[in-house]
Design an enzyme around this catalytic site. Structure first.
Site, mmCIF file in Angstrom:
data_model
loop_
_atom_site.group_PDB
_atom_site.id
_atom_site.type_symbol
_atom_site.label_atom_id
_atom_site.label_comp_id
_atom_site.label_asym_id
_atom_site.label_seq_id
_atom_site.Cartn_x
_atom_site.Cartn_y
_atom_site.Cartn_z
ATOM 1 N N ASP A 11 0.884 -1.167 0.000
ATOM 2 C CA ASP A 11 0.000 0.000 0.000
ATOM 3 C C ASP A 11 0.917 1.212 0.000
ATOM 4 O OD1 ASP A 11 -1.589 2.158 0.683
ATOM 5 O OD2 ASP A 11 -2.757 1.067 2.185
ATOM 6 N N HIS A 18 -8.488 4.987 2.779
ATOM 7 C CA HIS A 18 -7.875 3.681 2.444
ATOM 8 C C HIS A 18 -8.758 2.928 1.447
ATOM 9 C CE1 HIS A 18 -4.783 3.782 5.639
ATOM 10 N NE2 HIS A 18 -5.710 4.374 6.383
ATOM 11 N N ASP A 53 -4.272 -1.575 -2.026
ATOM 12 C CA ASP A 53 -2.987 -2.271 -2.172
ATOM 13 C C ASP A 53 -2.627 -2.461 -3.639
ATOM 14 O OD1 ASP A 53 -2.078 -3.312 0.666
ATOM 15 O OD2 ASP A 53 -4.271 -3.372 0.567
ATOM 16 N N TYR A 90 -3.789 9.642 0.000
ATOM 17 C CA TYR A 90 -3.838 9.354 1.425
ATOM 18 C C TYR A 90 -2.821 8.276 1.777
ATOM 19 C CZ TYR A 90 -5.325 8.636 6.086
ATOM 20 O OH TYR A 90 -5.313 8.546 7.441
ATOM 21 N N GLY A 103 18.356 -6.218 -0.691
ATOM 22 C CA GLY A 103 18.346 -7.512 -1.375
ATOM 23 C C GLY A 103 17.050 -8.279 -1.322
ATOM 24 N N LYS A 132 -7.934 -5.111 3.695
ATOM 25 C CA LYS A 132 -8.541 -4.926 5.018
ATOM 26 C C LYS A 132 -8.655 -6.239 5.787
ATOM 27 C CE LYS A 132 -9.180 -0.566 4.041
ATOM 28 N NZ LYS A 132 -8.186 -0.519 2.931
ATOM 29 N N TYR A 229 1.263 -0.233 15.053
ATOM 30 C CA TYR A 229 0.276 -0.400 13.995
ATOM 31 C C TYR A 229 0.657 0.419 12.769
ATOM 32 C CZ TYR A 229 -3.938 -0.604 11.304
ATOM 33 O OH TYR A 229 -4.814 -0.821 10.279
ATOM 34 N N LYS A 232 -3.141 -2.807 8.092
ATOM 35 C CA LYS A 232 -3.298 -4.267 8.102
ATOM 36 C C LYS A 232 -2.352 -4.898 7.091
ATOM 37 C CE LYS A 232 -6.200 -6.230 10.872
ATOM 38 N NZ LYS A 232 -5.159 -6.624 11.802
HETATM 39 P P1 13P Z 1 -5.131 -0.578 5.064
HETATM 40 O O1 13P Z 1 -4.327 -1.539 5.877
HETATM 41 O O2 13P Z 1 -5.811 -1.269 3.920
HETATM 42 O O3 13P Z 1 -4.296 0.578 4.627
HETATM 43 O O4 13P Z 1 -6.310 -0.042 5.973
HETATM 44 C C1 13P Z 1 -6.016 0.609 7.166
HETATM 45 C C2 13P Z 1 -7.224 1.034 7.962
HETATM 46 O O5 13P Z 1 -7.074 1.377 9.094
HETATM 47 C C3 13P Z 1 -8.547 1.000 7.357
HETATM 48 O O6 13P Z 1 -9.553 1.458 8.238
HETATM 49 MG MG MG Z 2 -4.099 2.019 3.326
HETATM 50 MG MG MG Z 3 -4.993 -2.237 2.279
#
Ligand code: 13P
Ligand code: MG
Ligand code: MG
Ligand code: 13P
Length: 371
Positions: A11, A18, A53, A90, A103, A132, A229, A232
């Site tokens: 991403d 997102h 992604d 974003y 590498g 997600k 964090y 995801k």
């Molecule tokens: P992503 O991991 O797809 O960027 O999503 C993050 C998120 O917090 C969505 O609410």
């Molecule tokens: Mg994202």
């Molecule tokens: Mg994502």
């Protein structure tokens, strides 16, 4: 001819939250991979998106974990990140956790699924990419494809599948792996992989040497890499089909459930997995529902013939309806478990700050009422 299929994703920024990769990022990635194809570094490629992604599917003859291929993917992500910054997208560069390439993209943010095999006369494959959610989201469907005869009747009626499969499971917390054989060790396998945030199916192998690898899943967990964090770990997988391996229908059947996965809003909720065609590969409601796309190809000396957008089919309409019903139901729980993940599993939470603010107001518990 030995062919390697590499699916590497990151991403690097998205439009309107997102939600979705911008088409200009897809173009940047296509240009980058087209140049590499012209130079003979890769045989073929296909660029697509799973929500926010960016997915780079590449075929080549260099084997897995090859520095040239990983560098190509890394540099392609950097170019796309630059474009994302230019467009003020974003979370530009979200999964680029390191600045110096050394590498291999593993441990640097991107997710990787790669397999090398002797290409058969006809080599049908499917690549899956989800948004997600996390790598463990594949545990249930991969188990059902390779070990559950109620999903895959080929395990009973196809003489070669009848011998079962070998599963490699990774403990992503302790960084170790184990191999288990089905059907003999099915219950041991299930005892592990039911815990989807820790024990993740990485590889599945046919027990027939001439067939070899059957499936691979990306197992990178960004939060474990970064120690905080960072979004995801939206996973990818590659599965080979037919002729001693599951039929394409035996593979896709596993996605008709709309099973519950971890993901959706802020990576902090359980929600059902929605199988979608590429045109709906964008996360909207509650930053979800977590979505998966499946693209089918045949290989011709490494050339990608396809894709077939496998979930672009009314056969999955009912799953989609069911998923939305489950979504309504589970959303009604708001900020309560089991919709919200448990305290230990939360990827980011204000709880420590709330506890800090309230710390002086706690009193010893008394079993009698009153002050
Ligand atoms: P992503 O991991 O797809 O960027 O999503 C993050 C998120 O917090 C969505 O609410
Ligand atoms: Mg994202
Ligand atoms: Mg994502
Ligand atoms: P065909 O007879 O159409 O090749 O199909 C075989 C099969 O595996 C269907 O699941």
């Amino acid at each position: 001819m030995k062919i390697t299929v590499s699916l590497i994703k990151a991403d690097v920024g998205s439009v309107a939250g997102h939600v979705r990769v911008h088409p200009e990022l897809i173009n940047v990635a296509k240009q980058s991979l087209e140049e590499a194809k012209k130079k003979g570094i890769i045989i073929d490629y296909y660029v697509f998106n799973a929500g926010d992604d960016l997915e780079l599917l590449m075929t080549h003859t260099k084997g897995v974990d090859n520095p040239t291929i990983h560098e190509l993917a890394w540099n392609t992500f950097l170019k796309a990140k630059e474009k994302a910054e230019e467009l003020h997208l974003y979370a530009a560069g979200q999964d680029i956790l390191s600045t110096a390439f050394s590498g291999n993209v593993r441990g640097m943010g991107p997710g990787v699924a790669e397999m090398e095999f002797e290409e058969r006369k006809a080599e049908p494959i499917v690549v899956f990419a989800a948004d997600k959610t996390e790598p463990g989201a594949f545990n249930l469907p991969i188990f059902r494809i390779f070990a559950d005869p109620f999903c895959n009747p080929g395990l009973i009626i196809d003489p070669r599948q009848h011998d079962g499969y070998r599963f490699v499971v990774v403990d992503v917390i302790e960084g170790k792996q184990i191999e288990l054989s089905t059907p003999e060790e099915m219950y041991d396998l299930l005892a592990l992989i039911g815990h989807t945030s820790r024990y993740i199916i990485k590889y599945v192998y046919s027990k027939h040497e001439d067939i070899g690898i059957a499936a691979v899943v990306s197992t990178e967990r960004l939060s474990l890499i970064a120690g905080r964090y960072v979004g995801k770990d939206d996973p990818v997988a590659i599965i080979r089909a037919q002729h001693g391996l599951p039929a394409m229908g035996e593979i896709l059947e596993a996605f008709a459930t709309g099973h519950l996965v971890k993901g959706a809003l802020r990576g902090s909720h359980h929600a059902p997995l929605l199988p979608v065609p590429l045109k709906y590969s964008q996360c909207t409601r509650f930053d979800g529902p977590p979505r998966i796309v499946g693209l089918g190809f045949c290989l011709a000396n490494g050339k990608l013939i396809g894709p077939i957008d496998l979930f672009d089919d009314p056969a999955f309409d009912w799953t989609r309806m069911k998923v939305m019903q489950i979504m309504d139901y589970i959303r009604a729980h708001g900020p309560f478990e089991p919709h919200m993940l448990s305290e230990q599993e939360m990827e980011y939470t204000t709880l420590p700050k709330v506890l800090e603010r309230l710390k002086d107001r706690w009193k010893p518990y008394k079993s009698t009422p009153g002050k």
